[in-house]
Every structure is written in structure tokens, then in C-alpha cells.
Motif scaffolding. Sequence first.
Motif, PDB file in Angstrom:
ATOM      1  N   ARG A  56       0.830  -1.212   0.000  1.00 56.41           N
ATOM      2  CA  ARG A  56       0.000   0.000   0.000  1.00 56.41           C
ATOM      3  C   ARG A  56       0.863   1.259   0.000  1.00 56.41           C
ATOM      4  NH1 ARG A  56      -5.593  -0.088   1.838  1.00 56.41           N
ATOM      5  NH2 ARG A  56      -6.208  -2.236   2.108  1.00 56.41           N
ATOM      6  N   GLU A  57       1.897   1.248   0.830  1.00 54.95           N
ATOM      7  CA  GLU A  57       2.775   2.419   0.890  1.00 54.95           C
ATOM      8  C   GLU A  57       3.467   2.651  -0.445  1.00 54.95           C
ATOM      9  OE1 GLU A  57       4.919   3.565   4.675  1.00 54.95           O
ATOM     10  OE2 GLU A  57       4.769   1.378   4.877  1.00 54.95           O
ATOM     11  N   VAL A  58       3.989   1.565  -1.029  1.00 54.45           N
ATOM     12  CA  VAL A  58       4.665   1.679  -2.322  1.00 54.45           C
ATOM     13  C   VAL A  58       3.686   2.169  -3.372  1.00 54.45           C
ATOM     14  CG1 VAL A  58       5.774   0.357  -4.172  1.00 54.45           C
ATOM     15  CG2 VAL A  58       6.463  -0.022  -1.795  1.00 54.45           C
ATOM     16  N   ALA A  59       2.493   1.583  -3.408  1.00 55.13           N
ATOM     17  CA  ALA A  59       1.480   1.974  -4.395  1.00 55.13           C
ATOM     18  C   ALA A  59       1.099   3.443  -4.239  1.00 55.13           C
ATOM     19  CB  ALA A  59       0.245   1.088  -4.265  1.00 55.13           C
ATOM     20  N   GLN A  60       0.924   3.872  -3.002  1.00 54.98           N
ATOM     21  CA  GLN A  60       0.540   5.263  -2.754  1.00 54.98           C
ATOM     22  C   GLN A  60       1.612   6.216  -3.272  1.00 54.98           C
ATOM     23  OE1 GLN A  60      -2.465   6.196  -1.256  1.00 54.98           O
ATOM     24  NE2 GLN A  60      -1.905   8.258  -1.877  1.00 54.98           N
ATOM     25  N   LEU A  61       2.863   5.928  -2.938  1.00 50.97           N
ATOM     26  CA  LEU A  61       3.953   6.818  -3.350  1.00 50.97           C
ATOM     27  C   LEU A  61       4.138   6.823  -4.863  1.00 50.97           C
ATOM     28  CD1 LEU A  61       6.493   6.044  -0.497  1.00 50.97           C
ATOM     29  CD2 LEU A  61       5.195   8.160  -0.840  1.00 50.97           C
ATOM     30  N   VAL A  62       4.110   5.644  -5.470  1.00 56.93           N
ATOM     31  CA  VAL A  62       4.263   5.569  -6.933  1.00 56.93           C
ATOM     32  C   VAL A  62       3.066   6.230  -7.609  1.00 56.93           C
ATOM     33  CG1 VAL A  62       4.336   3.993  -8.907  1.00 56.93           C
ATOM     34  CG2 VAL A  62       5.772   3.546  -6.908  1.00 56.93           C
ATOM     35  N   GLY A  63       1.876   6.003  -7.070  1.00 57.03           N
ATOM     36  CA  GLY A  63       0.672   6.619  -7.624  1.00 57.03           C
ATOM     37  C   GLY A  63       0.704   8.133  -7.556  1.00 57.03           C
ATOM     38  N   GLU A  64       1.437   8.660  -6.588  1.00 53.57           N
ATOM     39  CA  GLU A  64       1.580  10.114  -6.452  1.00 53.57           C
ATOM     40  C   GLU A  64       2.730  10.656  -7.291  1.00 53.57           C
ATOM     41  OE1 GLU A  64       1.992  10.578  -2.240  1.00 53.57           O
ATOM     42  OE2 GLU A  64      -0.149  10.246  -1.879  1.00 53.57           O
ATOM     43  N   ALA A  66       6.123   9.332  -7.413  1.00 47.88           N
ATOM     44  CA  ALA A  66       7.495   9.078  -6.975  1.00 47.88           C
ATOM     45  C   ALA A  66       8.142   7.991  -7.833  1.00 47.88           C
ATOM     46  CB  ALA A  66       7.518   8.656  -5.512  1.00 47.88           C
ATOM     47  N   SER A  67       9.432   8.143  -8.074  1.00 50.18           N
ATOM     48  CA  SER A  67      10.187   7.124  -8.810  1.00 50.18           C
ATOM     49  C   SER A  67      10.555   5.992  -7.847  1.00 50.18           C
ATOM     50  CB  SER A  67      11.464   7.729  -9.394  1.00 50.18           C
ATOM     51  OG  SER A  67      12.347   8.082  -8.346  1.00 50.18           O
ATOM     52  N   ASN A  68      10.982   4.864  -8.396  1.00 52.13           N
ATOM     53  CA  ASN A  68      11.383   3.744  -7.547  1.00 52.13           C
ATOM     54  C   ASN A  68      12.510   4.129  -6.584  1.00 52.13           C
ATOM     55  OD1 ASN A  68       9.454   2.378  -8.969  1.00 52.13           O
ATOM     56  ND2 ASN A  68      10.791   0.700  -9.603  1.00 52.13           N
ATOM     57  N   PRO A  69      13.557   4.839  -7.056  1.00 49.19           N
ATOM     58  CA  PRO A  69      14.609   5.242  -6.117  1.00 49.19           C
ATOM     59  C   PRO A  69      14.092   6.166  -5.005  1.00 49.19           C
ATOM     60  CG  PRO A  69      15.416   5.389  -8.360  1.00 49.19           C
ATOM     61  CD  PRO A  69      13.948   5.118  -8.441  1.00 49.19           C
ATOM     62  N   GLU A  70      13.164   7.047  -5.351  1.00 50.76           N
ATOM     63  CA  GLU A  70      12.589   7.939  -4.343  1.00 50.76           C
ATOM     64  C   GLU A  70      11.787   7.158  -3.303  1.00 50.76           C
ATOM     65  OE1 GLU A  70      12.000  11.969  -7.061  1.00 50.76           O
ATOM     66  OE2 GLU A  70      10.383  10.478  -6.976  1.00 50.76           O
ATOM     67  N   VAL A  71      11.017   6.181  -3.781  1.00 49.53           N
ATOM     68  CA  VAL A  71      10.237   5.339  -2.866  1.00 49.53           C
ATOM     69  C   VAL A  71      11.180   4.571  -1.949  1.00 49.53           C
ATOM     70  CG1 VAL A  71       8.631   3.392  -2.698  1.00 49.53           C
ATOM     71  CG2 VAL A  71       8.272   5.148  -4.438  1.00 49.53           C
ATOM     72  N   ALA A  72      12.225   3.998  -2.519  1.00 46.63           N
ATOM     73  CA  ALA A  72      13.204   3.235  -1.733  1.00 46.63           C
ATOM     74  C   ALA A  72      13.812   4.107  -0.639  1.00 46.63           C
ATOM     75  CB  ALA A  72      14.290   2.671  -2.646  1.00 46.63           C
ATOM     76  N   ASP A  73      14.194   5.312  -0.989  1.00 45.33           N
ATOM     77  CA  ASP A  73      14.793   6.225  -0.012  1.00 45.33           C
ATOM     78  C   ASP A  73      13.806   6.597   1.096  1.00 45.33           C
ATOM     79  OD1 ASP A  73      17.175   6.184  -1.402  1.00 45.33           O
ATOM     80  OD2 ASP A  73      16.822   8.118  -2.404  1.00 45.33           O
ATOM     81  N   ARG A  98       2.246   2.494 -14.483  1.00 46.33           N
ATOM     82  CA  ARG A  98       2.238   3.524 -13.444  1.00 46.33           C
ATOM     83  C   ARG A  98       1.066   4.487 -13.648  1.00 46.33           C
ATOM     84  NH1 ARG A  98       7.479   2.866 -11.231  1.00 46.33           N
ATOM     85  NH2 ARG A  98       7.750   4.793 -10.073  1.00 46.33           N
ATOM     86  N   THR A  99       0.721   4.719 -14.905  1.00 45.35           N
ATOM     87  CA  THR A  99      -0.405   5.610 -15.210  1.00 45.35           C
ATOM     88  C   THR A  99      -1.705   5.042 -14.641  1.00 45.35           C
ATOM     89  OG1 THR A  99       0.701   6.341 -17.225  1.00 45.35           O
ATOM     90  CG2 THR A  99      -1.668   6.767 -17.066  1.00 45.35           C
ATOM     91  N   GLU A 100      -1.921   3.754 -14.870  1.00 46.11           N
ATOM     92  CA  GLU A 100      -3.126   3.114 -14.333  1.00 46.11           C
ATOM     93  C   GLU A 100      -3.124   3.160 -12.806  1.00 46.11           C
ATOM     94  OE1 GLU A 100      -4.667  -0.574 -16.558  1.00 46.11           O
ATOM     95  OE2 GLU A 100      -2.513  -0.509 -17.006  1.00 46.11           O
ATOM     96  N   LEU A 101      -1.946   2.968 -12.214  1.00 42.75           N
ATOM     97  CA  LEU A 101      -1.842   3.027 -10.758  1.00 42.75           C
ATOM     98  C   LEU A 101      -2.162   4.432 -10.257  1.00 42.75           C
ATOM     99  CD1 LEU A 101      -1.231   1.698  -8.067  1.00 42.75           C
ATOM    100  CD2 LEU A 101       1.200   2.154  -8.476  1.00 42.75           C
TER     101      LEU A 101
END
Length: 110
Positions: A56-64, A66-73, A98-101
Motif C-alpha cells: 500500500r505504501e509503495v502503491a501510494q507513493l508511486v501513484g503520487e 514518486a520514482s522507484n529510487p525515491e520510494v526506496a529512499d 504507473r499511469t493506471e496506478l
Amino acid sequence: MLVRDARQQLGEAYELLLSVRRFSFAERARRELSATGDHTRRRFERPVDMLTPQEREVAQLVGEGASNPEVADRLFISRRTVEYHLSNVYAKLGISSRTELAIRVAEEGV
């Protein structure tokens, strides 16, 4: 004999409706199935309910956006872990980009 036939047909309808993501109709079939004496476990009403807290956290950040490296950080996890969770999110939500997300997060939240 009639109750057994009804259980079989309602059970098949319930599974089919879940697979095509018609959750309100699936819930109705599950209630009818329960009325016949069958105690089918309630499934997730929304696919988003299947996500783990980390997904959920990853999905929320990517949906907003954020790039994968940003989410990881931000989550203090590796980039590979982000990729792993993101692939699970895509599979569970039945999406492929990512667009659908982003659309799903904007419409329904995660």
C-alpha cells in the motif's frame, strides 16, 4: 438434492463474479450461498484490500508520482524491494502501468 444444486451453481457464480471484479454481485451470490447453509469465506470486496501494508505504501507513493529510487529512499528499503512490491501491486490490482496506478490511487485511494 435441490439445495446441493443451488450451492454448486451459486458457488460457481461467486467465483466467476470475483474473477471479473463484479464485487457487489459476488457478495450477493455469497449471501445467497450462505442462506443455503454453505459458509464460504468472504473474499476481499476490493482488490486494494488484498495489498499488504508495505505494498500500500509503495502503491501510494508511486501513484503520487514518486520514482522507484525515491520510494526506496523514503521507505528505507532497496530498489529491488520496491520493484518486488510494485509487481505484486500490479498483479493484485489487475493493472500494468504507473499511469493506471496513478488513476487508481486518485480515484479510490490506497
